[in-house]
Design a protein around this motif. Structure first.
Motif, PDB file in Angstrom:
ATOM      1  N   ASP A  61       0.834  -1.201   0.000  1.00 15.56           N
ATOM      2  CA  ASP A  61       0.000   0.000   0.000  1.00 15.56           C
ATOM      3  C   ASP A  61       0.874   1.257   0.000  1.00 15.56           C
ATOM      4  O   ASP A  61       1.539   1.565   0.985  1.00 15.56           O
ATOM      5  N   ALA A  62       0.837   1.998  -1.108  1.00 15.90           N
ATOM      6  CA  ALA A  62       1.638   3.215  -1.219  1.00 15.90           C
ATOM      7  C   ALA A  62       1.092   4.352  -0.379  1.00 15.90           C
ATOM      8  O   ALA A  62       1.727   5.403  -0.256  1.00 15.90           O
ATOM      9  N   ASN A  63      -0.083   4.170   0.242  1.00 14.90           N
ATOM     10  CA  ASN A  63      -0.682   5.195   1.089  1.00 14.90           C
ATOM     11  C   ASN A  63      -0.578   4.868   2.571  1.00 14.90           C
ATOM     12  O   ASN A  63      -1.118   5.599   3.410  1.00 14.90           O
ATOM     13  N   ARG A  66       9.916  -1.904  -0.583  1.00 11.68           N
ATOM     14  CA  ARG A  66       9.836  -1.821  -2.046  1.00 11.68           C
ATOM     15  C   ARG A  66      10.048  -0.409  -2.576  1.00 11.68           C
ATOM     16  O   ARG A  66       9.678  -0.111  -3.710  1.00 11.68           O
ATOM     17  N   LEU A 119       8.337   2.092  -1.949  1.00 11.66           N
ATOM     18  CA  LEU A 119       6.977   2.431  -2.354  1.00 11.66           C
ATOM     19  C   LEU A 119       6.480   3.673  -1.613  1.00 11.66           C
ATOM     20  O   LEU A 119       6.715   3.835  -0.419  1.00 11.66           O
ATOM     21  N   GLY A 120       5.769   4.548  -2.342  1.00  8.44           N
ATOM     22  CA  GLY A 120       5.138   5.692  -1.713  1.00  8.44           C
ATOM     23  C   GLY A 120       6.133   6.752  -1.277  1.00  8.44           C
ATOM     24  O   GLY A 120       7.255   6.840  -1.763  1.00  8.44           O
ATOM     25  N   THR A 121       5.713   7.546  -0.284  1.00  9.55           N
ATOM     26  CA  THR A 121       6.534   8.641   0.230  1.00  9.55           C
ATOM     27  C   THR A 121       6.463   8.656   1.753  1.00  9.55           C
ATOM     28  O   THR A 121       5.368   8.674   2.330  1.00  9.55           O
ATOM     29  N   THR A 155      10.510   4.238   2.266  1.00  9.35           N
ATOM     30  CA  THR A 155      10.727   5.618   1.850  1.00  9.35           C
ATOM     31  C   THR A 155      10.778   6.567   3.038  1.00  9.35           C
ATOM     32  O   THR A 155      11.109   7.745   2.870  1.00  9.35           O
TER      33      THR A 155
END
Length: 393
Positions: A117-119, A142, A144-146, A176
């Motif tokens: 989940d990038a969120n 991964r 992924l996201g911020t 991240t």
């Protein structure tokens, strides 16, 4: 500990539920919740309650259901080796999340939790995990996201009770945010873990009463270990802190640290940095028996950012019996660094003695910027500048 292949839930009841036609998964979950409530938690195999672990199926719901099912009864969830694709998971108080630690320095293995989940704010949320144990997992962010952390406590206020959670034999990589982001954490331990290749810090702490023993903090884009807000009473021993993009270790306004027997290597700027914080200077810290090598890799070598140790405005600090050495990247390649050994300014009742700086820096072994108050003792720090830049190591 019971055999991970067995569980304290009633297998016959679970089998009846999971075989009941098209509603098998939901019925299995219902039976799982009912039986764990009866047994008071137990040791539950995640595969038996719907987790797949093939790296493709989304296992979030099944894993959270398992964690919720053992809550309140001192139970634990076992993750057999596999890759479990998941969003944010909330670990409950007094529970365990246990896997097989088969990861290596540069990659995961064994029981892997992979972010889906990038969120998400983090992968493992430890905010309500008082007394929990996280053991033997590889967490893969991964990239992924911020700003997503591997493990985190999300708090703005201090709790009424100690956290007492334990993180052991875990790898936390490629997030991240920070590998571990602990806000208002109080009484915890991190042992035998690797927090590496994250976009933030390896471990960022706002808290106290921590034990960090025998860990790797490697290749993070910011610091290896950072405590920039309130922080105190930390034992930091036998860790390897290396190749981080900024400081290997940075403390602001820290109080009551034992930094003993660690290996600090190839920091982007400082090996160890003691700075003033919002609530005052660093105070009552022991830095003893550490090897600090090749700091300042990414710093401007003409600036004071290239140093093994910097101490600014510290009080009651003992810096004794450490070994400092300049160097360059493995290979051999890269810039030689650091320019300075120990930089110190504005100290009070501090001791910097009996450190060895043989080939300890390129420009100056000890740089006194003045402004000290009473009781500052500096001396008997033998060494020489490193000048053989043609050396192949």
């Amino acid at each position: 500990m019971k055999n991970p292949a067995t569980s304290s839930i009633n297998r016959r009841d679970l089998a009846r539920g999971t075989l009941a036609g098209g509603a098998s998964l939901l019925l299995g979950a219902s039976v799982f919740a009912e039986t764990t409530a009866k047994t008071g938690g137990g040791f539950v195999n995640a595969r038996e309650v719907g987790a797949v672990g093939d790296g493709k199926a989304d296992d979030t719901a099944a894993l959270q259901r398992a964690l919720d099912g053992v809550a309140g009864g001192s139970g634990a969830v076992f993750l057999p080796p596999g890759t479990y694709l998941t969003g944010e998971l909330h670990v409950r108080a007094g529970t365990g999340l246990v896997g097989i630690p088969a990861w290596n320095y540069s990659g995961g293995g064994g029981s892997v939790l992979r972010l889906a989940d990038a969120n998400a704010t983090c992968l493992l949320n430890l905010t309500d995990a008082r007394g929990a144990s996280i053991e033997g997992l590889a967490l893969d962010g991964r990239d992924l996201g911020t700003g997503i952390h591997g493990m985190a406590t999300h708090r703005t206020m201090w709790g009424e009770h100690e956290d007492g959670f334990r993180i052991e034999h875990c790898q936390v990589t490629r997030f991240t945010g920070d590998g571990a982001h602990l806000e208002c954490a109080w009484c915890f331990s991190v042992r035998h873990c690797e927090l590496a290749y994250n976009h933030g810090d390896g471990l960022s702490l706002r808290g106290w009463d921590g034990f960090l023993l025998d860990n790797w903090f490697s290749g993070n884009k910011r610091a290896g270990f950072a405590a920039r807000q309130e922080n105190a009473s930390v034992t930091f021993t036998a860790n390897r802190i290396e190749w981080n993009g900024e400081e290997n270790m940075v403390l602001a306004g820290a109080d009551g640290y034992q930094i003993t027997g660690n290996f600090f290597d190839r920091a982007g700027t400082y090996g160890i940095a003691l700075r003033k914080g919002l609530h005052g200077p660093c105070n009552q810290i022991t830095i003893t028996g550490n090897f600090i090598k090749r700091s300042g890799k990414l710093a401007n070598q003409e600036s004071h950012d290239s140093a093994q140790i910097v101490m600014e405005g510290a009080e009651g600090v003992t810096c004794i019996g450490n070994s400092l050495q300049a160097g360059r990247d493995d290979g051999p390649k890269g810039v030689w660094s650091p320019s300075y050994g120990v930089i110190y300014q504005g100290l009070r009742n501090c001791v910097i003695r009996n450190n060895v700086l043989h080939d300890g820096a390129l420009r100056q072994l000890l740089l006194d910027l003045g402004g000290h108050k009473e009781g500052v003792l500096v001396g008997d720090n033998p060494g020489r500048l490193f000048t053989d830049l043609g050396r192949k190591w």
